[in-house]
Design an enzyme around this catalytic site. Structure first.
Site, PDB file in Angstrom:
ATOM      1  CG  ASP A  33      38.263  39.990  37.751  1.00  0.00           C
ATOM      2  OD1 ASP A  33      39.066  41.456  38.028  1.00  0.00           O
ATOM      3  OD2 ASP A  33      37.033  39.883  37.845  1.00  0.00           O
ATOM      4  CG  HIS A  50      44.214  49.684  38.848  1.00  0.00           C
ATOM      5  ND1 HIS A  50      43.817  48.361  39.174  1.00  0.00           N
ATOM      6  CD2 HIS A  50      44.826  48.905  37.491  1.00  0.00           C
ATOM      7  CE1 HIS A  50      43.511  47.210  37.909  1.00  0.00           C
ATOM      8  NE2 HIS A  50      44.745  47.731  37.496  1.00  0.00           N
ATOM      9  CG  LEU A 145      38.467  45.207  60.071  1.00  0.00           C
ATOM     10  CD1 LEU A 145      38.130  43.935  59.781  1.00  0.00           C
ATOM     11  CD2 LEU A 145      38.301  46.520  58.660  1.00  0.00           C
TER      12      LEU A 145
HETATM   13  C1  IPE Z   1      41.847  37.969  40.668  1.00  0.00           C
HETATM   14  O1  IPE Z   1      41.704  38.693  39.208  1.00  0.00           O
HETATM   15  C2  IPE Z   1      43.147  38.620  40.790  1.00  0.00           C
HETATM   16  C3  IPE Z   1      42.408  40.103  41.770  1.00  0.00           C
HETATM   17  C4  IPE Z   1      41.743  40.547  41.702  1.00  0.00           C
HETATM   18  C5  IPE Z   1      43.955  40.242  42.865  1.00  0.00           C
HETATM   19  P1  IPE Z   1      42.310  38.784  37.883  1.00  0.00           P
HETATM   20  O2  IPE Z   1      41.437  39.767  37.171  1.00  0.00           O
HETATM   21  O3  IPE Z   1      43.683  38.845  38.278  1.00  0.00           O
HETATM   22  O4  IPE Z   1      41.363  37.435  37.417  1.00  0.00           O
HETATM   23  P2  IPE Z   1      41.309  36.703  36.447  1.00  0.00           P
HETATM   24  O5  IPE Z   1      42.624  36.553  35.552  1.00  0.00           O
HETATM   25  O6  IPE Z   1      39.949  37.116  36.364  1.00  0.00           O
HETATM   26  O7  IPE Z   1      41.005  35.183  37.033  1.00  0.00           O
HETATM   27  C1  IPE Z   2      41.152  43.741  39.834  1.00  0.00           C
HETATM   28  O1  IPE Z   2      40.575  44.234  38.120  1.00  0.00           O
HETATM   29  C2  IPE Z   2      42.034  44.138  39.549  1.00  0.00           C
HETATM   30  C3  IPE Z   2      43.546  43.468  39.798  1.00  0.00           C
HETATM   31  C4  IPE Z   2      43.607  42.451  39.498  1.00  0.00           C
HETATM   32  C5  IPE Z   2      44.768  44.000  40.418  1.00  0.00           C
HETATM   33  P1  IPE Z   2      41.090  44.015  37.153  1.00  0.00           P
HETATM   34  O2  IPE Z   2      41.997  44.975  36.750  1.00  0.00           O
HETATM   35  O3  IPE Z   2      41.613  42.536  36.638  1.00  0.00           O
HETATM   36  O4  IPE Z   2      39.625  44.260  36.381  1.00  0.00           O
HETATM   37  P2  IPE Z   2      39.210  43.686  34.565  1.00  0.00           P
HETATM   38  O5  IPE Z   2      38.855  42.259  35.579  1.00  0.00           O
HETATM   39  O6  IPE Z   2      39.824  43.469  33.622  1.00  0.00           O
HETATM   40  O7  IPE Z   2      38.165  44.704  34.566  1.00  0.00           O
HETATM   41 MG    MG Z   3      39.983  41.165  36.389  1.00  0.00          MG
END
Ligand code: IPE
Ligand code: IPE
Ligand code: MG
Length: 263
Positions: A33, A50, A145
């Site tokens: 995240d 990303h 792995l």
């Molecule tokens: C969790 O991250 C999902 C992934 C890392 C794929 P999110 O950014 O979607 O989670 P929330 O919305 O903060 O709970």
């Molecule tokens: C996690 O990073 C990646 C996915 C959920 C695919 P985010 O895109 O949720 O990053 P934040 O939480 O907005 O910083």
């Molecule tokens: Mg997120």
């Protein structure tokens, strides 16, 4: 991952020296995240975040290979992530497809078996599904792995899918509902054949599971780090493992020397 030669910095060497090799986690799961916040802080688009996150996945696979961790699972796209703007969702799907294509040969060379868990028969683009099937097939005999990608994954969806499979088998008279136990229920989950994670790491500082591996994480140690996913590297992984090794896993029991009133 061109080579696995280890260019170890002084800092990394000092961290490595602290690791207890006899108590390494077998399975590490990661909620990747913070890509969006990483990009925002730099005045970049979420797509840039990303893209940088993709490099962190590569570094983490490499680190697990070097550390001898046999199972790594990453949360790549949740069943809730469809709520994001279509442009971001499409970008993520293309990024994953491209990553599989670019990395396939090296994954094979490095003995990585790729598994993908989630609702693969729903919503995902056909071109991505084809790449996913190819990487699973071409790496299925690798054992160094096991790298599992959670894609269109939701912990509740997984449990519902298991319940449906069980109901179908029971309705057809092939399964006695009383034979289902905590020990064999996992055979109906997407993760069948993979041990439950010992350690779950969440980057980006949040303290929630966001519907990740709800059944399997029952007794995993949770480590949250404020580091955004694109900044994650081998040193951060070792720090998380060190934190894991400082924890006392009790599994509901009582370790150590306690006095008891029971006679
Ligand atoms: C969790 O991250 C999902 C992934 C890392 C794929 P999110 O950014 O979607 O989670 P929330 O919305 O903060 O709970
Ligand atoms: C996690 O990073 C990646 C996915 C959920 C695919 P985010 O895109 O949720 O990053 P934040 O939480 O907005 O910083
Ligand atoms: Mg997120």
């Amino acid at each position: 991952m061109p080579t696995l030669t280890q260019n170890i910095s002084v800092e990394e060497g000092a961290l490595l020296a602290q690791l207890d090799r006899a108590r390494m986690p077998t399975h590490i799961a990661i909620i990747m995240d913070g890509n969006g916040r990483w990009a925002k802080e730099r005045g970049l688009s979420v797509q840039h975040g990303h893209h940088a996150g993709r490099q962190a996945v590569k570094r983490t696979i490499e680190a697990c290979l070097q550390l001898g961790i046999p199972y790594l699972t990453v949360y790549a796209f949740s069943t809730e992530n469809w709520r994001r703007p279509a442009s971001e969702v499409n970008f993520l799907m293309q990024l994953l497809e491209q990553a599989i294509e670019d990395e396939l040969d090296e994954l094979k060379r490095n003995g990585v078996r790729v598994r993908v868990i989630g609702r693969l028969n729903e919503k995902l683009p056909q071109t991505l599904i084809r790449k996913v099937c190819q990487v699973i097939e071409e790496t299925k005999h690798n054992r160094k792995l096991t790298f599992t990608i959670a894609l269109n994954y939701g912990g509740r969806a997984e449990i519902i899918d298991a319940a449906r499979k069980i109901a179908v088998e029971a309705a057809a008279g092939r399964l006695d509902p009383r034979s289902i136990t905590e020990e064999n229920f996992h055979e109906f989950l997407y993760t069948n054949g993979t041990p439950d994670p010992d350690l779950v790491i969440r980057t980006g500082g949040e303290m929630r599971l966001s519907n990740f591996l709800l059944w399997q994480l029952a007794y995993a140690e949770f480590v949250s780090t404020p580091i955004y996913w694109p900044d994650f590297d081998k040193k951060e992984l070792i720090r998380a493992i060190l934190e894991y090794q400082r924890r006392e896993r009790r599994f509901g029991g009582r370790n150590g020397d306690y006095q008891s009133d029971a006679r």
